[in-house]
Design an enzyme around this catalytic site. Structure first.
Site: not given
Ligand SMILES: O=C([O-])CC(=O)C(=O)O
Ligand SMILES: [Mg+2]
Length: 645
Positions: A193, A336-337, A545, A264, A359-360
């Protein structure tokens, strides 16, 4: 051909108090005889209804001996949702059948990551499954395999080598991978991670050995439903999806963002106990605007600039529709992202029709709120007595700000607009103030308060006088000495959260935060920092986190069969996490519990989230179990090997 539904040997009448599953007492014979060949329908031995299809030659179905007497409730708590093969419901001492395209044996069994045990196959299993000669003579325990693998991993000096070794293990022996990750979570989290996964995504094209997850590009337009059916597993409970546009704080990594959904989801299993076969990583490839990748001969994605507008929305819509069509209403879709401009829109658009969670925006908000609730123990007062300043007004910044405001509003019984007034955000153009309201993106508008414009962060700190400073800009080294010293002048115990990932993008290091505040800061960061010695005292920085939240949060949704995410569930998750801090943690100045207890933490979060879902009438798994936490714990995947009959 006969169709043998798993339910024909798994009685699923429901046990009072918990899930719909029963434990199996050892059935006499449920393995298909060798004259039966289990074959693949749609790339799997499971048909769309979850039945196992068996083609018979000479032997009739009557040779499948099993009796109702063999199927007995063993306990009032048992396996996970849709555990149709009884993998979770069976206790560890019960033999299970290693279902594969065929009943896996011999070389195929060794090459099947879901069932391979390497040197841990017993002599009896080696005989029964045609493994003689394919393995050296030694038989070792899974614990010894873990020890050996940890020893090997620790020899690697370069983090990326450790990452690659772990990915290799995941692809060859899945249970050993998860056993390692669960047993050594604090040591291995930074490997699979953040921060290492960030570097892995940057170099994905070069380190890429086997594809993981599902790649859906513009070339698959019109065929996404089919593409989903190519995935070998049919009972999907969680999808983590990215379009690669904003990978951690590293920007657009296009198709190489796949490392994030894969990482994830391995946490969903290791930290939240969702079984691996129920997890589906997806990368949507609409191109990349990263010139370096476009010119990189090893780049694995579409070589074109990003599709936007209708072309983008249509592909996403086809994906979202196909997911619901394939897996139903109760599959969790974790965004995510994604870049800001798409993340907010997708969440708003699909929040009312799908079980979506960003998630973000939401996961990060929930984890930060938990840390702030815990930090009140050191700084006193309630959240409404504090003043918050953010550097960064994107998904994480505005998501956290909104959840803090919501919590204040609920706890202090004041309108949300009122609660927002103590929360200030700085973006790349300076403090967000009302005179900028017309020119800023919609998600920033609620934070445009009356104030004269301020350009620099340090000047904003001096003017706003925050008690809490939160960095979510994705830009490293932005909490300069000046900024931290000003926070320390204003506050006896300044709360400083440097949340951008990976470590290279952190707003400051733990050491800087403690040193520049003369050891007074309450500090946490998105990526891990080692404990810091300062003037003879050891400071343990927290890791704020979202990994603390999303695995338990998702488990709570799944176990209750929830169909929509509600903000109150995020608040429940935050409170559940904050409650996990014990006296011993506070004594060390910690605002997050150690990751080593994460499975227990996730079970508690899951229970609180599920309870909220039932309260809100959004849960469909009825009746509500009486012991939700016990239910969550008992439905968690165990990575221990099973013995094969
Ligand atoms: O992935 C991680 O460590 C936390 C997160 O969601 C990001 O920074 O986008
Ligand atoms: Mg993220």
């Amino acid at each position: 051909m006969i169709s043998l539904s798993p339910s024909s040997f798994l009685n699923k009448t429901g046990v009072p108090g918990c899930s719909t599953h029963l434990s199996l007492r050892r059935p006499r014979t449920i393995t298909p005889p060798s004259s039966l060949r289990v074959f693949s329908a749609l790339g799997s031995n499971r048909d769309p209804n979850g039945s196992v299809l068996i083609e018979t030659t000479a032997t009739s179905s009557s040779s499948l001996e099993t009796s109702a007497a063999d199927i007995v409730p063993k306990s009032t708590v048992s396996g996970g949702v849709q555990d149709v093969y009884g993998e979770d419901a069976a206790t560890e001492d019960m033999p299970i059948t290693p279902w594969s395209l065929s009943v896996a044996s011999g070389y195929t069994l060794l090459r099947d990551p879901h069932h391979n045990k390497g040197l841990a196959f017993s002599h009896r299993e080696r005989d029964a499954h045609y493994l003689r000669g394919l393995l050296p003579p030694t038989v070792i325990s899974q614990d010894l395999q873990v020890k050996k693998m940890m020893h090997t991993l620790r020899q690697y000096q370069v983090p990326l080598q450790r990452y690659m070794a772990m990915m290799d293990l995941q692809e060859t022996n899945e249970r050993l991978f998860y056993k390692l990750l669960i047993d050594h979570v604090e040591e291995l989290l930074p490997v699979v991670y953040t921060p290492t996964v960030g570097e892995a995504c940057q170099k994905y094209g070069s380190i890429f050995l086997r594809p993981q997850g599902l790649f859906i590009s513009l070339k698959e337009k019109g065929k996404i439903h089919e593409v989903l059916r190519n995935w070998p597993e049919k009972n999907i409970q969680v999808i983590v999806v990215t379009d690669g546009e904003r990978i951690l704080g590293l920007g657009d990594l296009g198709c190489q963002g796949m490392g994030i959904p894969v990482g994830k989801l391995s946490l969903y299993t290791a930290l939240g106990g969702v079984r691996p076969s129920a997890c589906l990583p997806v990368t949507i490839d609409v191109g990349t605007n990263n010139e370096k990748l476009l010119n990189d001969e090893f780049y694995i994605g579409l070589r074109q600039r990003r599709a936007t507008g209708e072309e983008y929305s249509e592909l996403m819509h086809e994906f979202m529709t196909a997911v619901k069509q394939n897996y139903g209403e109760k599959v969790v879709i974790q965004f995510e992202d994604f870049a800001n401009h798409n993340a907010f829109d997708l969440l708003a658009k699909y929040g009312t029709t799908h079980l979506v969670f960003n998630d973000d925006i939401q996961g990060t908000a929930s984890v930060v709120l938990a840390g702030l609730i815990a930090a009140l123990r050191f700084v006193g007062g309630s959240l409404s007595n504090h003043r918050f300043l953010f550097l960064g007004a994107g998904e994480a910044g505005t998501g956290i700000a909104e959840l803090i405001a919501l919590e204040i509003s609920k706890k202090s019984h004041i309108p949300l607009e009122e609660a927002r007034k103590n929360i200030w955000l700085v973006d790349s153009k300076g403090l967000i103030v009302s005179s900028r309201k017309e020119s800023i993106q919609h998600f920033k508008k609620p934070w445009a308060h009356d104030h004269e414009p301020i350009r620099e962060l340090v000047d904003a700190v001096k003017a706003i006088k925050p008690t809490v400073l939160i960095g979510t800009s994705g830009a490293g080294q932005t909490f300069t000495q000046d900024v931290v010293e000003t926070m320390a002048e204003l506050n006896e115990k300044p709360i400083i959260l440097a949340l951008s990932n990976p470590t290279s993008q952190s707003e400051c290091t733990a050491e800087e935060a403690y040193k520049w505040s003369q050891g007074r800061a309450i500090f946490a960061s998105g990526s891990p920092f080692a404990p810091v010695e300062y003037e003879g005292k050891t400071f343990v920085p927290g890791q704020a986190n979202n990994a603390y939240i999303f695995p338990g949060f998702g488990l709570g949704l799944i176990m209750s069969g929830t169909i929509r995410v509600h903000d109150d569930m995020l608040l429940a998750a935050s409170e559940a996490l904050a409650e996990q801090l014990m006296e011993e943690h506070y004594e060390k100045g910690m605002i997050y519990p150690p990751f080593r207890n994460i499975r227990k933490i996730s079970a508690r979060i899951a229970a609180k989230v599920a309870a909220k879902a039932y309260e809100l009438g959004l849960a469909t798994r009825l009746p509500q179990p009486t012991e939700l936490e016990q239910c969550a714990e008992s439905s968690m995947y165990s990575p221990s090997y099973r013995s094969y009959r």
